[in-house]
Design a protein around this motif. Sequence first.
Motif, PDB file in Angstrom:
ATOM      1  N   LEU A 263     -14.445  16.416  -2.194  1.00 49.16           N
ATOM      2  CA  LEU A 263     -13.101  16.885  -2.529  1.00 49.16           C
ATOM      3  C   LEU A 263     -12.132  15.714  -2.345  1.00 49.16           C
ATOM      4  CD1 LEU A 263     -12.975  20.427  -0.898  1.00 49.16           C
ATOM      5  CD2 LEU A 263     -13.129  19.863  -3.344  1.00 49.16           C
ATOM      6  N   PHE A 264     -11.477  15.328  -3.430  1.00 48.03           N
ATOM      7  CA  PHE A 264     -10.581  14.163  -3.353  1.00 48.03           C
ATOM      8  C   PHE A 264      -9.120  14.596  -3.342  1.00 48.03           C
ATOM      9  CE2 PHE A 264      -8.436  13.231  -7.469  1.00 48.03           C
ATOM     10  CZ  PHE A 264      -8.990  14.220  -8.273  1.00 48.03           C
ATOM     11  N   ILE A 265      -8.288  13.736  -2.770  1.00 46.50           N
ATOM     12  CA  ILE A 265      -6.834  13.986  -2.698  1.00 46.50           C
ATOM     13  C   ILE A 265      -6.242  13.658  -4.070  1.00 46.50           C
ATOM     14  CG2 ILE A 265      -4.702  13.308  -1.541  1.00 46.50           C
ATOM     15  CD1 ILE A 265      -6.472  12.249   0.791  1.00 46.50           C
ATOM     16  N   VAL A 266      -5.606  14.654  -4.710  1.00 44.58           N
ATOM     17  CA  VAL A 266      -5.149  14.434  -6.092  1.00 44.58           C
ATOM     18  C   VAL A 266      -3.761  13.794  -6.200  1.00 44.58           C
ATOM     19  CG1 VAL A 266      -6.525  16.370  -6.967  1.00 44.58           C
ATOM     20  CG2 VAL A 266      -4.122  16.707  -6.490  1.00 44.58           C
ATOM     21  N   GLY A 267      -3.034  13.656  -5.088  1.00 44.49           N
ATOM     22  CA  GLY A 267      -1.724  12.986  -5.196  1.00 44.49           C
ATOM     23  C   GLY A 267      -0.533  13.908  -5.014  1.00 44.49           C
ATOM     24  N   ARG A 268      -0.760  15.053  -4.359  1.00 41.23           N
ATOM     25  CA  ARG A 268       0.337  15.956  -3.991  1.00 41.23           C
ATOM     26  C   ARG A 268       0.174  16.280  -2.512  1.00 41.23           C
ATOM     27  NH1 ARG A 268       1.711  14.191  -7.991  1.00 41.23           N
ATOM     28  NH2 ARG A 268       2.569  15.125  -9.865  1.00 41.23           N
ATOM     29  N   TYR A 269       1.189  15.955  -1.709  1.00 44.83           N
ATOM     30  CA  TYR A 269       1.119  16.096  -0.257  1.00 44.83           C
ATOM     31  C   TYR A 269       2.348  16.835   0.239  1.00 44.83           C
ATOM     32  CZ  TYR A 269      -1.538  11.625  -0.930  1.00 44.83           C
ATOM     33  OH  TYR A 269      -2.391  10.630  -1.345  1.00 44.83           O
ATOM     34  N   LEU A 270       2.170  17.697   1.214  1.00 42.78           N
ATOM     35  CA  LEU A 270       3.292  18.288   1.962  1.00 42.78           C
ATOM     36  C   LEU A 270       3.005  17.950   3.426  1.00 42.78           C
ATOM     37  CD1 LEU A 270       5.744  20.063   2.558  1.00 42.78           C
ATOM     38  CD2 LEU A 270       4.318  22.084   2.202  1.00 42.78           C
TER      39      LEU A 270
ATOM     40  N   SER B  91     -15.507   6.808  -4.287  1.00 44.08           N
ATOM     41  CA  SER B  91     -14.963   5.555  -3.737  1.00 44.08           C
ATOM     42  C   SER B  91     -13.632   5.154  -4.369  1.00 44.08           C
ATOM     43  CB  SER B  91     -15.987   4.434  -3.896  1.00 44.08           C
ATOM     44  OG  SER B  91     -16.256   4.251  -5.261  1.00 44.08           O
ATOM     45  N   ARG B  92     -13.142   5.934  -5.339  1.00 42.26           N
ATOM     46  CA  ARG B  92     -11.829   5.644  -5.928  1.00 42.26           C
ATOM     47  C   ARG B  92     -10.696   6.371  -5.223  1.00 42.26           C
ATOM     48  NH1 ARG B  92     -12.482   7.046 -12.237  1.00 42.26           N
ATOM     49  NH2 ARG B  92     -14.517   6.114 -12.592  1.00 42.26           N
ATOM     50  N   TYR B  93     -11.058   7.307  -4.328  1.00 38.17           N
ATOM     51  CA  TYR B  93     -10.044   8.251  -3.836  1.00 38.17           C
ATOM     52  C   TYR B  93     -10.063   8.402  -2.319  1.00 38.17           C
ATOM     53  CZ  TYR B  93     -10.101   9.743  -8.736  1.00 38.17           C
ATOM     54  OH  TYR B  93     -10.030   9.774 -10.102  1.00 38.17           O
ATOM     55  N   GLY B  94      -9.087   9.175  -1.811  1.00 36.29           N
ATOM     56  CA  GLY B  94      -9.151   9.691  -0.450  1.00 36.29           C
ATOM     57  C   GLY B  94      -9.977  10.972  -0.478  1.00 36.29           C
ATOM     58  N   ILE B  95     -10.894  11.110   0.487  1.00 40.70           N
ATOM     59  CA  ILE B  95     -11.830  12.250   0.508  1.00 40.70           C
ATOM     60  C   ILE B  95     -11.666  12.997   1.835  1.00 40.70           C
ATOM     61  CG2 ILE B  95     -14.295  12.917   0.412  1.00 40.70           C
ATOM     62  CD1 ILE B  95     -13.344  11.653  -2.214  1.00 40.70           C
TER      63      ILE B  95
ATOM     64  N   ILE C 183      -1.939  -0.720   3.670  1.00 37.87           N
ATOM     65  CA  ILE C 183      -1.550   0.318   4.643  1.00 37.87           C
ATOM     66  C   ILE C 183      -1.723   1.657   3.939  1.00 37.87           C
ATOM     67  CG2 ILE C 183       0.354   1.242   6.027  1.00 37.87           C
ATOM     68  CD1 ILE C 183       1.296  -1.709   6.313  1.00 37.87           C
ATOM     69  N   GLN C 184      -2.733   2.393   4.374  1.00 40.70           N
ATOM     70  CA  GLN C 184      -3.144   3.602   3.668  1.00 40.70           C
ATOM     71  C   GLN C 184      -2.510   4.847   4.293  1.00 40.70           C
ATOM     72  OE1 GLN C 184      -4.694   3.622   0.903  1.00 40.70           O
ATOM     73  NE2 GLN C 184      -5.781   1.666   0.780  1.00 40.70           N
ATOM     74  N   LEU C 185      -1.883   5.665   3.443  1.00 40.62           N
ATOM     75  CA  LEU C 185      -1.356   6.955   3.893  1.00 40.62           C
ATOM     76  C   LEU C 185      -2.476   7.801   4.491  1.00 40.62           C
ATOM     77  CD1 LEU C 185       0.976   9.026   3.958  1.00 40.62           C
ATOM     78  CD2 LEU C 185       0.354   9.656   1.607  1.00 40.62           C
TER      79      LEU C 185
ATOM     80  N   LEU D 279       4.797  13.029  -4.097  1.00 35.76           N
ATOM     81  CA  LEU D 279       4.165  13.236  -5.404  1.00 35.76           C
ATOM     82  C   LEU D 279       3.866  11.867  -6.001  1.00 35.76           C
ATOM     83  CD1 LEU D 279       6.600  15.559  -5.079  1.00 35.76           C
ATOM     84  CD2 LEU D 279       5.585  16.298  -7.250  1.00 35.76           C
ATOM     85  N   LEU D 280       2.594  11.574  -6.232  1.00 33.29           N
ATOM     86  CA  LEU D 280       2.251  10.304  -6.873  1.00 33.29           C
ATOM     87  C   LEU D 280       2.617  10.409  -8.351  1.00 33.29           C
ATOM     88  CD1 LEU D 280      -1.077   9.310  -5.088  1.00 33.29           C
ATOM     89  CD2 LEU D 280       1.304   9.104  -4.343  1.00 33.29           C
ATOM     90  N   GLY D 281       3.150   9.304  -8.872  1.00 35.44           N
ATOM     91  CA  GLY D 281       3.862   9.390 -10.148  1.00 35.44           C
ATOM     92  C   GLY D 281       3.042   9.191 -11.405  1.00 35.44           C
TER      93      GLY D 281
ATOM     94  N   VAL E 176     -11.000  10.216   4.732  1.00 36.29           N
ATOM     95  CA  VAL E 176     -11.408   8.815   4.619  1.00 36.29           C
ATOM     96  C   VAL E 176     -10.993   8.282   3.245  1.00 36.29           C
ATOM     97  CG1 VAL E 176     -13.766   9.645   4.248  1.00 36.29           C
ATOM     98  CG2 VAL E 176     -13.395   7.218   4.657  1.00 36.29           C
ATOM     99  N   GLU E 177     -10.397   7.085   3.257  1.00 34.33           N
ATOM    100  CA  GLU E 177      -9.905   6.495   2.022  1.00 34.33           C
ATOM    101  C   GLU E 177     -10.995   5.650   1.369  1.00 34.33           C
ATOM    102  OE1 GLU E 177      -7.103   7.129   0.499  1.00 34.33           O
ATOM    103  OE2 GLU E 177      -7.222   5.613  -1.063  1.00 34.33           O
ATOM    104  N   LYS E 178     -11.269   5.934   0.131  1.00 31.99           N
ATOM    105  CA  LYS E 178     -12.217   5.177  -0.697  1.00 31.99           C
ATOM    106  C   LYS E 178     -13.561   4.922  -0.002  1.00 31.99           C
ATOM    107  CE  LYS E 178      -8.602   3.242  -3.608  1.00 31.99           C
ATOM    108  NZ  LYS E 178      -7.504   4.048  -3.140  1.00 31.99           N
ATOM    109  N   PRO E 179     -14.257   6.015   0.399  1.00 34.19           N
ATOM    110  CA  PRO E 179     -15.550   5.829   1.069  1.00 34.19           C
ATOM    111  C   PRO E 179     -16.651   5.433   0.076  1.00 34.19           C
ATOM    112  CG  PRO E 179     -15.167   8.143   0.675  1.00 34.19           C
ATOM    113  CD  PRO E 179     -13.929   7.427   0.205  1.00 34.19           C
TER     114      PRO E 179
ATOM    115  N   GLY F 261       0.809  -1.214   0.000  1.00 39.71           N
ATOM    116  CA  GLY F 261       0.000   0.000   0.000  1.00 39.71           C
ATOM    117  C   GLY F 261       0.845   1.268   0.000  1.00 39.71           C
ATOM    118  N   LEU F 262       0.168   2.394  -0.299  1.00 41.38           N
ATOM    119  CA  LEU F 262       0.858   3.683  -0.422  1.00 41.38           C
ATOM    120  C   LEU F 262       1.541   4.091   0.888  1.00 41.38           C
ATOM    121  CD1 LEU F 262       1.512   6.276  -2.001  1.00 41.38           C
ATOM    122  CD2 LEU F 262      -0.750   7.136  -1.366  1.00 41.38           C
ATOM    123  N   GLY F 263       0.855   3.876   2.019  1.00 42.42           N
ATOM    124  CA  GLY F 263       1.441   4.249   3.315  1.00 42.42           C
ATOM    125  C   GLY F 263       2.728   3.478   3.560  1.00 42.42           C
TER     126      GLY F 263
END
Length: 300
Positions: A210-217, A164-168, A237-239, A125-127, A198-201, A105-107
């Motif tokens: 609002l979904f997490i697009v794959g850029r985190y600081l 349900s495809r994303y983190g919200i 294991i989810q980030l 940064l998700l690739g 919440v991941e993939k609700p 998993g991403l985490g």
Amino acid sequence: MKAIIPAAGLGTRFLPATKCTPKELLPVLNKPVIQYVVEEALEPRGVDEVVIVNSHEKPQIEKYFSPDQDFEAYLHAHGKDALAEKVHAAGALPVSFVYQDDPKGLGHAVYMAKDKMDGSPFFILLGDYFVPDRQMCVNMQKVSEEHGGASVIAVAPVPADQVSRYGIIAGECVGTLTGEEAQDIEQEGAVWKVTGLVEKPAPEDAPSHLFIVGRYLLSPRIMDLLATQAAGAGGEIQLTDSMERLLDEEEMYALVVDPAEGCDTGTPAAWAATNARMALRDAAQREAFLEALGPTDELK
Ligand code: G1P
């Protein structure tokens, strides 16, 4: 300051191409996808190293980012100085590697980079996506600075049937990137204070769209939380789950972005469209691309 790019996936969506070539090295025009992401990661002030989380099955990525003096000398000797410069630039990028050989998993992938971190906040940064003007992470850094160095993630609206495809995120709008009042709380530039993740609700459980697009600081504290993170959605294991736990201790903000500012390379169709978009916006390639494409009415 460092940035992490998880890149240990098998790239099954691109099989059979990815049987021998990692999906990260598929080209967009003449540059591999991951080089766009590395260059984007190096854009925010202070980022001086990119840690790629690779798998040992894909040594080609490491080879790509290694210097190749013999090849450069060969190109120079044949008068191809501009090409030698491009080869040199790829090998000179400040990239290092850690490995995730077990896809948990991403985490888990992010946690593999723990020993490379120096106790400062870091970017992830998700690739499968890159932002050509490289400003998304720069803007996230601005939001973080305005909020005492807090964690910041990029988010964007998504239709209800796709949550349900994303983190919200859950939260409330607290301002905008420019400091003006928000006209529309889901408009590009709006800044939210995050109160839940919440991941993939299921659509009925999503606290917003609002979904997490794959850029985190993220705050370095996330690594301690990942160390004890139980598996979540999909048995992974989810980030997102560790970020939800981080909210008990620290503030987190979300910057609403327009995902269309970036280019998706996650599926063959999206990758092909990204090549077309990048060819059209490249002054040196545009005419040749349109000519090679031929009459576009035949494409429909
Ligand atoms: C990951 C994250 C998810 C995020 C998504 C963006 O999911 O876990 O929160 O919204 O990337 O692409 P994945 O695509 O790995 O399932």
